[in-house]
Scaffold this motif. Structure first.
Motif, mmCIF file in Angstrom:
data_model
loop_
_atom_site.group_PDB
_atom_site.id
_atom_site.type_symbol
_atom_site.label_atom_id
_atom_site.label_comp_id
_atom_site.label_asym_id
_atom_site.label_seq_id
_atom_site.Cartn_x
_atom_site.Cartn_y
_atom_site.Cartn_z
ATOM 1 N N UNK A 90 0.710 7.691 -7.638
ATOM 2 C CA UNK A 90 0.011 7.893 -6.371
ATOM 3 C C UNK A 90 -1.312 7.131 -6.367
ATOM 4 N N UNK A 91 -1.611 6.461 -5.287
ATOM 5 C CA UNK A 91 -2.937 5.878 -5.145
ATOM 6 C C UNK A 91 -3.573 6.476 -3.898
ATOM 7 N N UNK A 92 -4.865 6.590 -3.943
ATOM 8 C CA UNK A 92 -5.564 7.184 -2.812
ATOM 9 C C UNK A 92 -6.203 6.079 -1.989
ATOM 10 N N UNK A 93 -5.778 5.986 -0.759
ATOM 11 C CA UNK A 93 -6.387 5.030 0.164
ATOM 12 C C UNK A 93 -7.241 5.854 1.116
ATOM 13 N N UNK A 94 -8.505 5.920 0.789
ATOM 14 C CA UNK A 94 -9.368 6.789 1.576
ATOM 15 C C UNK A 94 -8.933 8.217 1.391
ATOM 16 N N UNK A 95 -8.507 8.853 2.492
ATOM 17 C CA UNK A 95 -8.150 10.262 2.416
ATOM 18 C C UNK A 95 -6.643 10.475 2.306
ATOM 19 N N UNK A 96 -5.883 9.389 2.194
ATOM 20 C CA UNK A 96 -4.425 9.514 2.181
ATOM 21 C C UNK A 96 -3.878 9.109 0.819
ATOM 22 N N UNK A 97 -2.946 9.910 0.318
ATOM 23 C CA UNK A 97 -2.309 9.558 -0.941
ATOM 24 C C UNK A 97 -1.000 8.835 -0.639
ATOM 25 N N UNK A 98 -0.821 7.694 -1.277
ATOM 26 C CA UNK A 98 0.348 6.854 -1.038
ATOM 27 C C UNK A 98 1.039 6.632 -2.380
ATOM 28 N N UNK A 99 2.372 6.611 -2.377
ATOM 29 C CA UNK A 99 3.081 6.328 -3.625
ATOM 30 C C UNK A 99 3.255 4.816 -3.749
ATOM 31 N N UNK A 100 2.741 4.276 -4.838
ATOM 32 C CA UNK A 100 2.861 2.832 -5.089
ATOM 33 C C UNK A 100 3.810 2.607 -6.258
ATOM 34 N N UNK A 101 4.468 1.462 -6.254
ATOM 35 C CA UNK A 101 5.397 1.091 -7.316
ATOM 36 C C UNK A 101 4.957 -0.261 -7.862
ATOM 37 N N UNK A 102 5.117 -0.426 -9.159
ATOM 38 C CA UNK A 102 4.845 -1.727 -9.750
ATOM 39 C C UNK A 102 6.194 -2.442 -9.886
ATOM 40 N N UNK A 103 6.305 -3.609 -9.294
ATOM 41 C CA UNK A 103 7.595 -4.294 -9.250
ATOM 42 C C UNK A 103 7.490 -5.734 -9.766
ATOM 43 N N UNK A 104 7.925 -5.988 -10.995
ATOM 44 C CA UNK A 104 7.943 -7.357 -11.523
ATOM 45 C C UNK A 104 8.803 -8.276 -10.656
ATOM 46 N N UNK A 105 9.890 -7.715 -10.165
ATOM 47 C CA UNK A 105 10.833 -8.482 -9.352
ATOM 48 C C UNK A 105 10.154 -9.034 -8.097
ATOM 49 N N UNK A 106 9.362 -8.165 -7.462
ATOM 50 C CA UNK A 106 8.682 -8.583 -6.232
ATOM 51 C C UNK A 106 7.673 -9.683 -6.540
ATOM 52 N N UNK A 107 6.910 -9.505 -7.599
ATOM 53 C CA UNK A 107 5.894 -10.507 -7.919
ATOM 54 C C UNK A 107 6.538 -11.851 -8.259
ATOM 55 N N UNK A 108 7.641 -11.788 -8.992
ATOM 56 C CA UNK A 108 8.342 -13.033 -9.353
ATOM 57 C C UNK A 108 8.822 -13.755 -8.094
ATOM 58 N N UNK A 109 9.316 -12.987 -7.144
ATOM 59 C CA UNK A 109 9.820 -13.573 -5.886
ATOM 60 C C UNK A 109 8.677 -14.234 -5.109
ATOM 61 N N UNK A 110 7.521 -13.567 -5.088
ATOM 62 C CA UNK A 110 6.385 -14.144 -4.349
ATOM 63 C C UNK A 110 5.877 -15.400 -5.060
#
Lengths: 320, 163
Positions: A90-110
């Motif tokens: 979970x990461x907190x963006x201001x007052x909202x908690x958001x679930x973040x994922x770390x994705x090697x696949x996505x970074x490789x694609x970018x």
């Protein structure tokens, strides 16, 4: 195993000053074991590990064991190797908690998508012997944008008229880079001050780190827009202003004129309507910032709209 | 556009269940309506999984949930008086589906709201019904809101937003 590494290093990089000669790794699954003095052999090249990358936050250095600062033995170039590390957090963006994922696949694609585009860090990915996606990145030789701004030792008015217009033009180019990602169905995922560098040699702004992702459906680029708005706020103000630090920069009489709607939608103690402190900030720029305020009636949903408004601001600043 | 052609956009949430229930309560004894339960497939994002196996397992689990939901929704409407032959289902496969073969009209996944409006237009539905989860403005900024997007983007027909 140490003798293999010792021979490799002495042959290919004889001037290296190492505390230890470690092991040779072709499988990076156990990345916590790979440390200074080890060599990673992937994609036909050898990478001497110098240290684990660290991230500084509030004066505390947090080691990122899956990111290795390396030297490519064949060329002597500095590289950053990012190894596979899946996490969901979970990461907190201001007052909202958001679930973040770390994705090697996505970074490789970018990395493939932005190859040769100087607005982004450069690199490529290869699989190690166990099939792990290893991203091999060129080091961006530059300074974090926040540090660049901090180092400008002038009052806000001088900063705003002498430095900010040029920075805004470069920031617009950085936003266009994000628009390019979005147009290809990708997001940056972690837009913040630490992830935009000013390159020493060119002065260009360069985005780094694309491995965060989210499972959003209706507004897939919302997190990126939030990040861009936040960065713009910092650039306009030269810093962030909160009720706690306002008194350092403004007379008490002005503080009383602030209302709830003047503050950030996500960081509720962060002042967005900084034109109330610095009235020379044009209304066009204030209007852009206020899209991220508690008083916002409409939000940006596409970088296009944000960019169109910023380009209007550039014209206004040129005239003024 | 036929006002008596009702399109209920659903996922497997409680909000959708409320929307279905509302339509059943309101129109259950209306003889000449046609109700379509619409599901736009939203597969888990492949990037959030380490491998295809884990991703497809998650996609299958989600698929099972929505099939159960659609069966329950149909049952709920029938229980409230809607004749079986007046209830249809439309399942729009995602172009990024891990478990279905994407068709020509697959959902590209950028905006669920736009997909709903596309189905409305193609099917001549005069009424769209959608449940609302009641997000804060901050959440709406970050995540977006399908019901808000539908309301903003709709140009024809009637939108019922059920809270």
């Amino acid at each position: 195993m140490s003798s293999i590494v010792k021979n490799l290093v002495q042959k290919m990089h004889p001037h290296a000053s190492l505390g230890r000669f470690g092991d040779l790794y072709t499988d990076t699954t156990e990345f916590m074991r790979i440390d200074h003095g080890d060599v990673i052999h992937v994609g036909g090249l050898h990478y001497l590990v110098l240290r684990n990358e660290k991230e500084s936050s509030f004066g505390v250095e947090d080691p990122k064991y899956w990111v290795k600062r390396c030297r490519e033995l064949e060329t002597g170039e500095r590289k950053i190797l990012k190894l596979v590390f899946y996490e969901k957090f979970p990461i907190t963006l201001g007052s909202v908690e958001v679930v973040a994922y770390r994705s090697p696949r996505k970074e490789a694609r970018i990395l493939d998508l932005v190859r040769g585009d100087c607005r982004f860090m450069q690199g490529f990915s290869v699989d190690d012997s166990a099939g792990n996606n290893v991203r091999i990145l060129s080091v961006v030789r530059g300074k974090r944008l926040a540090e660049v701004v901090d180092a400008i030792d002038v009052d806000h008015r001088t900063y705003f008229f002498d430095f900010f217009p040029g920075m805004l033009e470069k920031f617009v180019v950085a936003c266009e880079a994000i628009r390019f990602l979005h147009a290809h169905g990708e997001n940056h995922g972690d837009i913040r001050l630490d992830h935009l560098f000013m390159e020493y040699s060119t002065g260009n702004y360069v985005w780094i780190d694309f491995d965060y992702t989210y499972d959003f459906h209706e507004n897939p680029f919302g997190v990126d827009l939030f990040g861009l708005g936040n960065m713009l706020l910092f650039l306009v103000g030269k810093r962030f202003y909160t009720p706690q630090n306002l008194a350092q920069w403004i007379d008490d009489q002005h503080i009383g004129g602030l209302v709830y709607d003047d503050f950030s939608l996500l960081f509720k103690s962060r002042l967005v309507n900084i034109a109330k402190m610095y009235p020379y900030i044009p209304k066009e720029l204030t209007m852009v910032l206020m899209h991220f305020s508690l008083g916002a009636q409409i939000f940006y949903t596409h970088v296009d709209d944000f960019l169109a408004d910023l380009n209007r601001c550039i014209k206004v600043l040129r005239i003024s | 556009m036929d006002r008596k052609k009702i399109l209920i956009a659903v996922d497997s949430s409680e909000n959708s269940k409320r929307a279905v229930s509302y339509v059943g309560d309101l129109l259950g004894d209306t003889p000449d309506i046609l109700i379509t339960l619409l599901y736009i497939e939203r597969p888990p994002d492949r990037d959030t999984y380490a491998d295809d196996t884990a991703w497809k397992a998650a996609a299958h689990a989600k698929e099972k949930n929505i099939q159960i939901f659609l069966d329950e929704a149909r049952g709920m409407l029938e229980h409230k008086g809607v004749a079986e032959e007046r209830i249809a289902e439309k399942y729009v496969v995602s172009c990024k589906s891990g478990i279905h073969e994407p068709s020509e009209d697959c959902s590209v996944g950028i905006s669920i709201a736009e997909e709903i409006l596309r189905v409305q237009k193609e099917g001549g539905f005069g009424t769209i019904v959608i449940g609302r989860r009641g997000v804060s403005r901050t959440e709406e900024f970050l995540y977006g809101s399908v019901s808000t997007s539908v309301m903003h983007k709709a140009r024809v027909g009637t939108i019922w937003v059920v809270e």
